[in-house]
Design an enzyme around this catalytic site. Structure first.
Site, PDB file in Angstrom:
ATOM      1  N   CYS A 125      31.049  -3.149  -4.296  1.00  0.00           N
ATOM      2  CA  CYS A 125      30.033  -2.949  -5.327  1.00  0.00           C
ATOM      3  C   CYS A 125      29.923  -1.474  -5.707  1.00  0.00           C
ATOM      4  CB  CYS A 125      28.695  -3.476  -4.830  1.00  0.00           C
ATOM      5  SG  CYS A 125      27.367  -3.167  -5.983  1.00  0.00           S
ATOM      6  N   CYS A 184      26.343  -0.259  -6.310  1.00  0.00           N
ATOM      7  CA  CYS A 184      25.544  -0.031  -5.094  1.00  0.00           C
ATOM      8  C   CYS A 184      25.965   1.268  -4.403  1.00  0.00           C
ATOM      9  CB  CYS A 184      25.737  -1.168  -4.092  1.00  0.00           C
ATOM     10  SG  CYS A 184      25.755  -2.797  -4.807  1.00  0.00           S
ATOM     11  N   ASP A 185      27.266   1.516  -4.331  1.00  0.00           N
ATOM     12  CA  ASP A 185      27.766   2.565  -3.431  1.00  0.00           C
ATOM     13  C   ASP A 185      28.441   3.741  -4.126  1.00  0.00           C
ATOM     14  OD1 ASP A 185      27.000   0.879  -1.351  1.00  0.00           O
ATOM     15  OD2 ASP A 185      28.932  -0.149  -1.371  1.00  0.00           O
TER      16      ASP A 185
END
Ligand code: NAP
Length: 309
Positions: free
Chosen positions: A131, A134-135
Site C-alpha cells: 500500500c 499507507c507507507d
C-alpha cells in the site's frame, strides 16, 4: 436476534448498510480488520460518480459509514470467528460472542495478492509493502529508488503516488504492455520519474540478513538474464485474493475462491447474500461494489418480508 448482519465495511457492505438501515432493519455491520475496506488505502478516487473533483478514498468511506449510521446502522469494529449456516437462525461468533441473525450479507472484499518470492514475507513492513498510500511517505523511502510490481491500475496508481517521494520508481511488469486502463497507463508512462521494466519478474527481495530492503533480483522472461536492482522499497500491486476462507466449506466458491451466486446476490443458502469484491473477479470497482451492496440489501429485505408473510 438480528434481522440482518453485514460482514464488511467497504463500498459493498456500507451501501448494503445504508439500504437496510433505511428499510428499518437496523443492520449490525461488522468492520473486520480493515474498516472502510481497500478503498481507504487509495488516494484520490476519480471515477466514483458525483465527485467531479475526485474524493479521497478514506473520506468517501467515512461518509458512507456516517450515512449508514444516520439511518440506524450499528457499525462495530469486530471480526467474525465462525459461522453456522446449517439451520435457521444463522449463527455467528463475533469476537467470541454468539449472535443470531435472520439474514446475512457477506461483503468481505479482497486482500492483496503476494508475490511468493524469497525475502518478501520476512521483509514485510521492513521495505516490502502492499500500500503506497499507507507507507509511501515513510522516511526510509524518501529520495530513494523504489520498485513497484504489477501492470494494472493499482500498480500505476502506486507508481504515480510514489513519484512524490522516490528518486526513481521502477515499474516491474511481467509483460510488455500494461493491463491498466488507458488513462492510467498513459499518465504512468508519461511520468519522467517512472521507469518501466518490461517482461520482467522479481525473483527475490534482498536483504533479509540486513533486516531491510536493499534491492530486488530481477529475471527477464524473454532472455532469462538476471540482474540486481538496488532499491529501498518494494510495493507489490499484483492483484487481489477474495476474503472468503471463512465460508470455504459452507458456500460455493469458484476456482479462484470468489463466491458463486444463484440469482442476483443470493447464494444456495436462503437468507445468505454476497456482494462486492468477494463475489466479483471481473469489474472490481468501487461503484460496482456499491451497486452489489444495494442488490444484496434489496434481496435481503425481500427475503425477510417473505418470512413474515
Ligand atoms: P489487476 O488488474 O488484476 O492487475 C494485476 C497485475 O499484476 C497485472 O498486470 C498482472 O499481470 C500482474 N500480476 C499478477 N500476478 C502476478 C505475479 N505473480 N507476478 C507478477 N505480476 C503479477 O489488479 P489491480 O491493478 O489491483 O486492479 C484490480 C481492479 O481494481 C481492476 O478492476 C482495476 O481496474 C481496479 N482499480 C481501479 C483503479 C482506478 O480506477 N483508479 C485503481 C486501482 C484498481 P498481467 O497483466 O500479465 O496479468
Amino acid at each position: 436476534m438480528e434481522k440482518v448482519v453485514i460482514i464488511g465495511t467497504g463500498c459493498a457492505g456500507l451501501t448494503a448498510a445504508v439500504y437496510t438501515a433505511r428499510a428499518n432493519l437496523e443492520p449490525l455491520v461488522l468492520s473486520g480488520t480493515m474498516p472502510g475496506g481497500l478503498l481507504t488505502t487509495t488516494s484520490i478516487v476519480e471515477n466514483f460518480p458525483g465527485f467531479p473533483e475526485g474524493i479521497d478514498g478514506y473520506e468517501l468511506m467515512t461518509r458512507m459509514q456516517q450515512q449508514a449510521e444516520k439511518f440506524g446502522a450499528k457499525v462495530r469494529f469486530a471480526t467474525v470467528d465462525s459461522v453456522d449456516l446449517s439451520a435457521r437462525p444463522i449463527k455467528l461468533v463475533i469476537d467470541g460472542e454468539p449472535v443470531e441473525t435472520e439474514s446475512l450479507i457477506v461483503a468481505t472484499g479482497a486482500g492483496h495478492r503476494h508475490l511468493g518470492v524469497p525475502g518478501e514475507e520476512i521483509l514485510e513492513k521492513k521495505g516490502v509493502t502492499y500500500c503506497a498510500t499507507c507507507d509511501g511517505a515513510l522516511p526510509m523511502f524518501r529520495n530513494q529508488p523504489l520498485v513497484v510490481v504489477g501492470g494494472g491500475d493499482s500498480a500505476c496508481e502506486e507508481a504515480m503516488y510514489l513519484t512524490r517521494f522516490a528518486s526513481t520508481v521502477y515499474l516491474i511488469h511481467r509483460r510488455d504492455s500494461l493491463r491498466a486502463s488507458r488513462i492510467m497507463a498513459e499518465r504512468t508512462l508519461a511520468n519522467p520519474k517512472i521507469k518501466p521494466v518490461w517482461n520482467t519478474v522479481v525473483t527475490e527481495v534482498l536483504d533479509p540478513a540486513l533486516g531491510k530492503v536493499t534491492g530486488v533480483r530481477l529475471k527477464n522472461l524473454q532472455t532469462s538474464t538476471e540482474e540486481l536492482l538496488p532499491c529501498a522499497g518494494v510495493f507489490v500491486a499484483v492483484g487481489h485474493l477474495p476474503n472468503t476462507q471463512l465460508f470455504k466449506d459452507v458456500l460455493p466458491l469458484d476456482e479462484n475462491g470468489y463466491f458463486l451466486t444463484t440469482q442476483g446476490s443470493a447464494t444456495k443458502i436462503p437468507g445468505v447474500f454476497v456482494a462486492g469484491d468477494c463475489a466479483d473477479h471481473v469489474y472490481r470497482q468501487a461503484i460496482t461494489a456499491a451497486g452489489m451492496g444495494c442488490m444484496a440489501a434489496i434481496d435481503a429485505e425481500r427475503y425477510l418480508a417473505g418470512l413474515n408473510q
